[in-house]
Design a protein around this motif. Sequence first.
Motif: not given
Length: 121
Positions: A8-19, A111-120
């Motif tokens: 999961g993770g990724g890039e989303v606009q403000p107000g959006g949703a991710l899982r 711990w996992g390796q980590g996943t990037q979440v970007t809200v922009s």
Amino acid sequence: QVQVVESGGGEVQPGGALRLSCAVSGNRFSIYAMGWYRQAPGKQRDLVATITSAGKTTYADSVKGRFAVTRDNAKNTVTLEMNSLKPEDTAVYFCHANIYTGVLTFRADFWGQGTQVTVSS
């Protein structure tokens, strides 16, 4: 060998949703708590949300009412539903598992390796 794998993770606009999803494998003993932490650039790693095997949840104040953590004990998976995302939620998100070691009640952190979440916008 214990493996903690996020998806999961990724890039989303403000107000959006991710899982975000996370699966733990290779553990010989049961998992006490699973959850998510995040780390923004130049900042420490902070708790986002955790859930115990009994279903008790803990959330950071900044995400209460927007994020929801759930867990499937049979599958050793944990999911983070993130809604109403804000730019300040931007970070690398790490899956965490606190697992019994088989020695008395001692537990160890994985711990996992980590996943990037970007809200922009």
